[in-house]
Enzyme design. Structure first.
Site, PDB file in Angstrom:
ATOM      1  N   ASN A   9       0.876  -1.172   0.000  1.00 36.03           N
ATOM      2  CA  ASN A   9       0.000   0.000   0.000  1.00 36.03           C
ATOM      3  C   ASN A   9       0.911   1.219   0.000  1.00 36.03           C
ATOM      4  O   ASN A   9       1.461   1.581   1.028  1.00 36.03           O
ATOM      5  CB  ASN A   9      -0.894  -0.019   1.254  1.00 36.03           C
ATOM      6  CG  ASN A   9      -1.703   1.255   1.408  1.00 36.03           C
ATOM      7  OD1 ASN A   9      -1.795   2.063   0.474  1.00 36.03           O
ATOM      8  ND2 ASN A   9      -2.293   1.445   2.583  1.00 36.03           N
ATOM      9  N   TRP A  10       1.063   1.805  -1.177  1.00 36.61           N
ATOM     10  CA  TRP A  10       2.010   2.928  -1.304  1.00 36.61           C
ATOM     11  C   TRP A  10       1.493   4.210  -0.658  1.00 36.61           C
ATOM     12  O   TRP A  10       2.239   5.164  -0.519  1.00 36.61           O
ATOM     13  CB  TRP A  10       2.300   3.194  -2.777  1.00 36.61           C
ATOM     14  CG  TRP A  10       3.317   2.254  -3.371  1.00 36.61           C
ATOM     15  CD1 TRP A  10       3.900   1.178  -2.766  1.00 36.61           C
ATOM     16  CD2 TRP A  10       3.882   2.344  -4.681  1.00 36.61           C
ATOM     17  NE1 TRP A  10       4.789   0.592  -3.625  1.00 36.61           N
ATOM     18  CE2 TRP A  10       4.796   1.277  -4.805  1.00 36.61           C
ATOM     19  CE3 TRP A  10       3.701   3.209  -5.763  1.00 36.61           C
ATOM     20  CZ2 TRP A  10       5.534   1.069  -5.975  1.00 36.61           C
ATOM     21  CZ3 TRP A  10       4.421   2.992  -6.932  1.00 36.61           C
ATOM     22  CH2 TRP A  10       5.331   1.933  -7.031  1.00 36.61           C
ATOM     23  N   LYS A  11       0.194   4.259  -0.356  1.00 34.98           N
ATOM     24  CA  LYS A  11      -0.427   5.489   0.180  1.00 34.98           C
ATOM     25  C   LYS A  11      -0.116   6.656  -0.780  1.00 34.98           C
ATOM     26  O   LYS A  11      -0.067   6.438  -1.985  1.00 34.98           O
ATOM     27  CB  LYS A  11       0.054   5.740   1.608  1.00 34.98           C
ATOM     28  CG  LYS A  11      -0.122   4.468   2.470  1.00 34.98           C
ATOM     29  CD  LYS A  11       0.046   4.673   3.932  1.00 34.98           C
ATOM     30  CE  LYS A  11      -0.164   3.334   4.646  1.00 34.98           C
ATOM     31  NZ  LYS A  11      -0.107   3.441   6.088  1.00 34.98           N
ATOM     32  N   HIS A  95      -9.549   1.439   4.329  1.00 30.57           N
ATOM     33  CA  HIS A  95      -8.312   1.600   5.097  1.00 30.57           C
ATOM     34  C   HIS A  95      -8.561   2.572   6.262  1.00 30.57           C
ATOM     35  O   HIS A  95      -9.330   3.523   6.129  1.00 30.57           O
ATOM     36  CB  HIS A  95      -7.197   2.132   4.189  1.00 30.57           C
ATOM     37  CG  HIS A  95      -5.863   2.108   4.859  1.00 30.57           C
ATOM     38  ND1 HIS A  95      -5.463   3.099   5.727  1.00 30.57           N
ATOM     39  CD2 HIS A  95      -4.870   1.190   4.836  1.00 30.57           C
ATOM     40  CE1 HIS A  95      -4.260   2.787   6.192  1.00 30.57           C
ATOM     41  NE2 HIS A  95      -3.875   1.634   5.675  1.00 30.57           N
ATOM     42  N   GLU A 167      -5.932  -4.886  10.164  1.00 29.68           N
ATOM     43  CA  GLU A 167      -4.929  -3.857  10.430  1.00 29.68           C
ATOM     44  C   GLU A 167      -5.248  -3.136  11.739  1.00 29.68           C
ATOM     45  O   GLU A 167      -6.058  -2.195  11.755  1.00 29.68           O
ATOM     46  CB  GLU A 167      -4.908  -2.839   9.291  1.00 29.68           C
ATOM     47  CG  GLU A 167      -4.508  -3.435   7.960  1.00 29.68           C
ATOM     48  CD  GLU A 167      -3.777  -2.422   7.089  1.00 29.68           C
ATOM     49  OE1 GLU A 167      -2.674  -2.710   6.680  1.00 29.68           O
ATOM     50  OE2 GLU A 167      -4.328  -1.329   6.866  1.00 29.68           O
ATOM     51  N   GLY A 173       1.994   2.348  10.651  1.00 28.40           N
ATOM     52  CA  GLY A 173       2.948   3.446  10.522  1.00 28.40           C
ATOM     53  C   GLY A 173       3.591   3.853  11.831  1.00 28.40           C
ATOM     54  O   GLY A 173       4.231   4.904  11.915  1.00 28.40           O
ATOM     55  N   GLY A 234       2.658  -1.081   4.222  1.00 29.76           N
ATOM     56  CA  GLY A 234       2.784   0.331   3.877  1.00 29.76           C
ATOM     57  C   GLY A 234       4.242   0.702   3.665  1.00 29.76           C
ATOM     58  O   GLY A 234       4.809   0.493   2.595  1.00 29.76           O
ATOM     59  N   GLY A 235       4.862   1.229   4.709  1.00 29.17           N
ATOM     60  CA  GLY A 235       6.233   1.757   4.623  1.00 29.17           C
ATOM     61  C   GLY A 235       7.219   0.840   3.926  1.00 29.17           C
ATOM     62  O   GLY A 235       7.974   1.277   3.039  1.00 29.17           O
TER      63      GLY A 235
END
Ligand code: PGA
Length: 252
Positions: A9-11, A95, A167, A173, A234-235
């Site tokens: 998930n690149w956001k 999300h 999640e 994050g 994510g990160g």
């Protein structure tokens, strides 16, 4: 037998040019690692570049949101048909960042999920408790309620195209990861909720990912758990090395 799904998930990160460069670098690193499905969910404007760069590879491309109406006066929104028209296969829905910052509710998550499935998209549906809920001991109730509300009116057949991402919001994050035991237990609670809705067999066949500070260091242990069928990352999905290491953990 459930297939592991490793999804990035690149956001709100990366331009189209950076997307092309990233996928061109990543593709040979993950080539042939087919014990898991690999998905990158990228910003809307990067989807076309991502689809092009991923052509002929084992990398699938997804979006991070979709609107529930087919078309009309919804400034700033993107329809499911617009996504499939440019080769997008997956979409993240619900999300926690959308729930927290953009007013997403279980009702809109449910509507978006129905629209995405009707258009032929595969949905990564996110549920998870906030810190206060875990500390109050109501995690199981929260994820069960979200699962039931978000999937209301969705058939067992449609569910084949749904991945649930557990999640915990406090882990996203923050560098705070749920322990493998917590992840396994809560993914199991979600599976029980699915069994209540659709029966044991459907629940056993549904992919349930863990997400929240999953990285190259902790992925193997999280993925070793029986109820954890993959990760929403994510990160660590923004670095080819870290993301490849997670894919490797899923292929071990
Ligand atoms: P994180 O994000 O891996 O950076 O914690 C996960 C997510 O929000 O899907």
């Amino acid at each position: 037998m459930r297939k592991t799904v490793i999804a990035g998930n690149w956001k709100m990160n990366m331009t189209p040019a950076a997307t092309t460069e990233f996928i061109t670098t990543l593709a040979p690193m993950v080539a042939g690692k087919d014990k898991c499905d690999i998905v990158l969910c990228v910003p809307f404007v990067d989807i076309s570049a991502a689809v092009k760069a991923a052509e002929g590879t084992n990398i699938h491309i997804g979006a991070q949101n979709v609107h529930f109406e087919a078309k009309g006066a919804f400034t700033g929104e993107i329809s499911a048909e617009m996504l499939t028209a440019i080769g997008c296969e997956y979409v993240i829905i619900g999300h926690s960042e959308r729930r927290t910052y953009f007013g997403e509710t279980d009702t809109t998550v449910n509507l978006r999920t129905k629209a995405a499935l009707a258009a032929g998209l595969k949905v990564i549906l996110c549920v998870g408790e906030v810190k206060e809920e875990r500390l109050s001991g109501i995690t199981n109730e929260v994820v069960t309620m979200q699962t039931k509300l978000d999937l209301a009116g969705i058939s067992a057949q449609e569910l084949q195209n749904v991945i649930i991402a557990y999640e915990p919001v406090w882990a996203i994050g923050t560098g705070l990861t749920a322990t493998p035991e917590q992840a396994d237990e809560t993914c199991g609670v979600i599976r029980s909720a699915l069994a209540g809705l659709y029966g044991e067999e459907v629940a056993e066949n549904t992919v349930i990912q863990y997400g929240g500070s999953m990285n190259d260091k902790n992925a193997a242990e999280l993925l070793s758990k029986v109820n954890v069928d993959g990760g929403l990352i994510g990160g660590a999905s923004l670095k080819t090395d870290a993301f490849t290491a997670i894919v490797d953990a899923a292929n071990a």
